[in-house]
Design an enzyme around this catalytic site. Structure first.
Site, mmCIF file in Angstrom:
data_model
loop_
_atom_site.group_PDB
_atom_site.id
_atom_site.type_symbol
_atom_site.label_atom_id
_atom_site.label_comp_id
_atom_site.label_asym_id
_atom_site.label_seq_id
_atom_site.Cartn_x
_atom_site.Cartn_y
_atom_site.Cartn_z
ATOM 1 C CB THR A 137 -0.890 0.176 1.262
ATOM 2 O OG1 THR A 137 -0.076 0.008 2.306
ATOM 3 C CG2 THR A 137 -1.934 -1.213 1.366
ATOM 4 C CD1 TRP B 81 5.829 -2.360 11.316
ATOM 5 C CD2 TRP B 81 4.918 -4.100 12.828
ATOM 6 N NE1 TRP B 81 4.835 -3.137 10.532
ATOM 7 C CE2 TRP B 81 4.541 -4.236 11.311
ATOM 8 C CE3 TRP B 81 4.990 -5.103 13.479
ATOM 9 C CZ2 TRP B 81 3.644 -5.377 10.829
ATOM 10 C CZ3 TRP B 81 3.783 -6.016 13.132
ATOM 11 C CH2 TRP B 81 3.422 -6.249 11.883
ATOM 12 N NE ARG C 263 9.634 -4.463 3.027
ATOM 13 C CZ ARG C 263 9.002 -3.689 3.333
ATOM 14 N NH1 ARG C 263 8.287 -3.813 4.699
ATOM 15 N NH2 ARG C 263 8.998 -2.441 2.805
ATOM 16 C CB CYS D 41 -2.685 2.186 5.912
ATOM 17 S SG CYS D 41 -2.962 1.058 4.619
ATOM 18 C CB CYS E 108 -2.151 -1.614 6.677
ATOM 19 S SG CYS E 108 -1.434 -0.965 5.360
HETATM 20 P P1 FAD Z 1 8.996 -2.517 9.095
HETATM 21 O O1 FAD Z 1 8.380 -3.789 8.404
HETATM 22 O O2 FAD Z 1 8.028 -1.527 9.428
HETATM 23 O O3 FAD Z 1 9.722 -3.103 10.242
HETATM 24 C C1 FAD Z 1 10.317 -2.243 11.213
HETATM 25 C C2 FAD Z 1 11.536 -2.888 11.976
HETATM 26 O O4 FAD Z 1 10.876 -4.225 12.430
HETATM 27 C C3 FAD Z 1 12.580 -3.351 10.966
HETATM 28 O O5 FAD Z 1 13.449 -2.243 10.651
HETATM 29 C C4 FAD Z 1 13.309 -4.514 11.625
HETATM 30 O O6 FAD Z 1 14.241 -4.219 12.461
HETATM 31 C C5 FAD Z 1 12.122 -5.243 12.284
HETATM 32 N N1 FAD Z 1 11.547 -6.415 12.037
HETATM 33 C C6 FAD Z 1 11.150 -6.542 10.571
HETATM 34 N N2 FAD Z 1 10.334 -7.668 10.214
HETATM 35 C C7 FAD Z 1 10.335 -8.284 11.269
HETATM 36 C C8 FAD Z 1 10.041 -9.654 11.804
HETATM 37 N N3 FAD Z 1 9.494 -10.426 11.005
HETATM 38 N N4 FAD Z 1 10.565 -9.854 13.180
HETATM 39 C C9 FAD Z 1 10.956 -9.171 13.939
HETATM 40 N N5 FAD Z 1 11.407 -7.761 13.636
HETATM 41 C C10 FAD Z 1 11.204 -7.342 12.324
HETATM 42 N N6 FAD Z 1 2.253 -2.373 4.418
HETATM 43 C C11 FAD Z 1 1.804 -2.614 3.066
HETATM 44 O O7 FAD Z 1 2.213 -2.044 2.198
HETATM 45 N N7 FAD Z 1 0.643 -3.416 3.070
HETATM 46 C C12 FAD Z 1 0.064 -3.702 4.245
HETATM 47 O O8 FAD Z 1 -1.153 -4.602 3.929
HETATM 48 C C13 FAD Z 1 0.463 -3.511 5.464
HETATM 49 N N8 FAD Z 1 0.062 -3.887 6.608
HETATM 50 C C14 FAD Z 1 0.504 -3.547 7.857
HETATM 51 C C15 FAD Z 1 -0.341 -3.819 8.985
HETATM 52 C C16 FAD Z 1 0.205 -3.400 10.316
HETATM 53 C C17 FAD Z 1 -0.423 -3.936 11.346
HETATM 54 C C18 FAD Z 1 1.401 -2.662 10.284
HETATM 55 C C19 FAD Z 1 1.865 -1.942 11.720
HETATM 56 C C20 FAD Z 1 1.898 -2.154 9.261
HETATM 57 C C21 FAD Z 1 1.616 -2.671 7.850
HETATM 58 N N9 FAD Z 1 2.140 -2.328 6.774
HETATM 59 C C22 FAD Z 1 1.788 -2.693 5.188
HETATM 60 C C23 FAD Z 1 3.478 -1.656 6.743
HETATM 61 C C24 FAD Z 1 4.564 -2.455 6.694
HETATM 62 O O9 FAD Z 1 4.556 -3.447 7.568
HETATM 63 C C25 FAD Z 1 5.999 -1.720 6.737
HETATM 64 O O10 FAD Z 1 6.036 -1.190 8.204
HETATM 65 C C26 FAD Z 1 6.382 -0.676 5.878
HETATM 66 O O11 FAD Z 1 6.308 -1.375 4.619
HETATM 67 C C27 FAD Z 1 7.724 -0.360 6.399
HETATM 68 O O12 FAD Z 1 8.725 -1.141 6.134
HETATM 69 P P2 FAD Z 1 10.091 -1.182 6.960
HETATM 70 O O13 FAD Z 1 11.075 -1.819 5.792
HETATM 71 O O14 FAD Z 1 10.471 0.322 7.301
HETATM 72 O O15 FAD Z 1 10.167 -2.028 8.317
#
Ligand code: FAD
Length: 456
Positions: free
Chosen positions: A162, A173, A287, A386, A389
């Site tokens: 998204t 998170w 990721r 969002c 999400c």
């Molecule tokens: P993020 O995924 O935000 O992770 C943040 C930090 O957490 C990372 O830097 C890492 O240190 C740690 N981390 C990452 N993965 C893991 C893991 N598996 N276990 C432990 N630690 C971890 N985005 C969409 O595009 N579509 C969606 O449907 C969507 N749904 C979401 C639902 C929720 C409840 C939330 C909170 C977010 C959602 N998002 C969605 C956003 C997405 O999850 C990410 O937050 C966003 O893409 C930014 O990603 P990022 O690379 O900054 O790391």
């Protein structure tokens, strides 16, 4: 490869990735068919827009992208007939008295709604009430006519990339992972945020403070747990660090859910140059690939939900549970599909042994805390800025919450079982379908990585 779970949780030492992948190959077509073709499993009613984030002002984190939007079913014709307002309206009369908890107590062997369907002049959408049962792991989504819920077709609002991210997503998170920090001095919310209404009362206030001033220790613990290759085997030195099985399971569920969401958004990614939805390998590489702990936690969740689905099977066999279509033959077709899935899930022995949890050491005293923390995670979904999400975040937290409820609150020996609501059942099977899709997507991504390596 054998790293799904701790020795003590999976009886035969480990359910290997290969075992789970094989199961998934069989179960996925049936599961997909179930959630894609039945009205019962493809519609979800929830309060998506009317709840403010109870923990902080979420004004900054709102996602304005079109991909974040959710299309609700505002047109009566689009809602399956049995759930239309007209049907719900009928429930105001004397017949509308749906079987309450007394009814359930009279049939303790039925975790699902016992007497629904045409015989009793009931509609399937009415839930007992919107109060959390003591044994719920999630804040209840109320389907009753009076609540301000919206119907959503899950088929018309697929979970995918998204563009939601940045500080807003990070804040959510971080707060979710902070729930993992069980501390000796119990968090204030663990005892008293049990109300589904969670008014911004003192307990929420306390939780805000906890969030703002979460101690260094909590942060360190969360960071340590996020490190790749952190061992989760029960007999490692973790015990020495006061990490009991229950706390590790909690973390694994959360991290596995995060990994699964990442897999979905990387697989169904918008190529902004071509405007096409397609897998994004670099998203996967950054990721998930190489984060063996995240992958392992995702498989762990697959095993956990499989076990919950298998455990539910016997309760869904008889005609005691109607699938609310208003059409007997469609109900039967839905039941047959459900049973195909539950039977397949049950065919893998010793996949996850829940009876080992909450029994030894500080285990029994942790259960309430565990439940309360999981409820807070479900409340945190209202802080997701969002809509799409938030929708899938709510479904999946409800799905895991339901799986935990089935695993830990259905005691095969005592015969006492908690009620399961329609939303819980729908969330459980859709979460299973999402996990199933994650396993498939990761398998495909692995092939891409191999293919690329072969070319280089
Ligand atoms: P993020 O995924 O935000 O992770 C943040 C930090 O957490 C990372 O830097 C890492 O240190 C740690 N981390 C990452 N993965 C893991 C893991 N598996 N276990 C432990 N630690 C971890 N985005 C969409 O595009 N579509 C969606 O449907 C969507 N749904 C979401 C639902 C929720 C409840 C939330 C909170 C977010 C959602 N998002 C969605 C956003 C997405 O999850 C990410 O937050 C966003 O893409 C930014 O990603 P990022 O690379 O900054 O790391």
């Amino acid at each position: 490869e054998c790293s799904v779970s701790s020795k003590s949780i999976v009886q035969d030492a480990c359910a290997s990735y290969a075992t789970l992948e094989k199961l998934n190959g069989n179960v996925k077509p049936n599961l997909d068919h179930l959630v894609r073709t039945s009205d019962f499993f493809s519609h979800y009613r929830l309060n998506l827009f009317n709840k403010a984030c109870p923990f902080w002002d979420d004004g900054n984190g709102v996602c304005g992208n079109i991909a974040c939007a959710v299309e609700t079913l505002d047109n009566e014709e689009d809602i399956p007939p049995v759930w239309r307002a007209h049907e719900l309206g009928k429930l105001e009369g004397p017949l509308a008295k749906h079987p309450g908890k007394t009814e359930q107590r009279a049939h303790p062997d039925r975790p699902l709604h016992g007497k629904l369907g045409d015989e009793v002049g009931e509609s399937c959408v009415v839930e007992y009430d919107d109060e959390c049962d003591d044994r719920d792991y999630c804040v209840v989504e109320d389907e009753s006519a009076t609540s301000k819920g919206d119907y959503v077709s899950l088929l018309r609002n697929p979970e995918r990339f998204t563009g939601y991210g940045g500080e807003g997503a990070k804040q959510v998170w971080d707060a979710i992972y902070r729930e993992n920090c069980f501390q000796k001095s119990s968090f204030p919310h663990s005892a008293n945020l049990g109300s589904p209404l969670w008014p911004a009362g003192p307990a929420v206030q306390d939780f805000k403070q906890v969030l703002q001033s979460a101690g260094r220790q909590a942060q360190l613990q969360a960071e340590r747990l996020r490190q790749p290759n952190v061992p989760f085997v029960a007999s490692t030195g973790y015990e020495a660090e006061d990490e009991c099985l229950e706390k590790r399971v909690f973390y694994r569920v959360v991290s596995g859910m995060h990994a699964s969401i990442s897999a979905h958004l990387c697989w169904d990614f918008l190529n902004q140059t071509t405007g096409e939805w397609q897998p994004n390998l670099s998203c996967y590489l950054s990721r998930l690939h190489g984060f063996s702990d995240r992958i392992s936690n995702l498989y762990f969740n697959y095993a956990l939900v499989t076990r919950a689905v298998a455990k539910l099977g016997p309760f869904m066999r008889g005609p005691q549970y109607t699938f609310c279509t208003g059409d007997r033959s469609e109900d039967e077709a839905t039941r047959a599909k459900v049973l195909e899935v539950t039977n397949m899930a049950a065919a893998v022995p010793n996949i996850f042994d829940e009876s080992l949890m909450f029994v030894n050491g500080e285990g029994p005293s942790l259960k309430e805390d565990f439940r309360a923390r999981f409820r807070n995670i479900s409340r945190l979904m209202d802080c997701v800025g969002c809509d799409k999400c938030r929708l899938w975040g709510k479904i999946q937290t409800n799905g895991y919450g339901t799986a935990l409820k089935v695993l830990f609150e259905i005691d095969n020996n005592s015969g006492e079982v908690p009620v399961l609501k329609r939303t819980e059942l729908v969330a459980l099977f859709n979460t299973y379908a999402r996990l199933s899709e994650s396993l498939r997507a990761i398998g495909e991504f692995r092939k891409m990585v191999k293919g690329r390596a072969a070319v280089e």
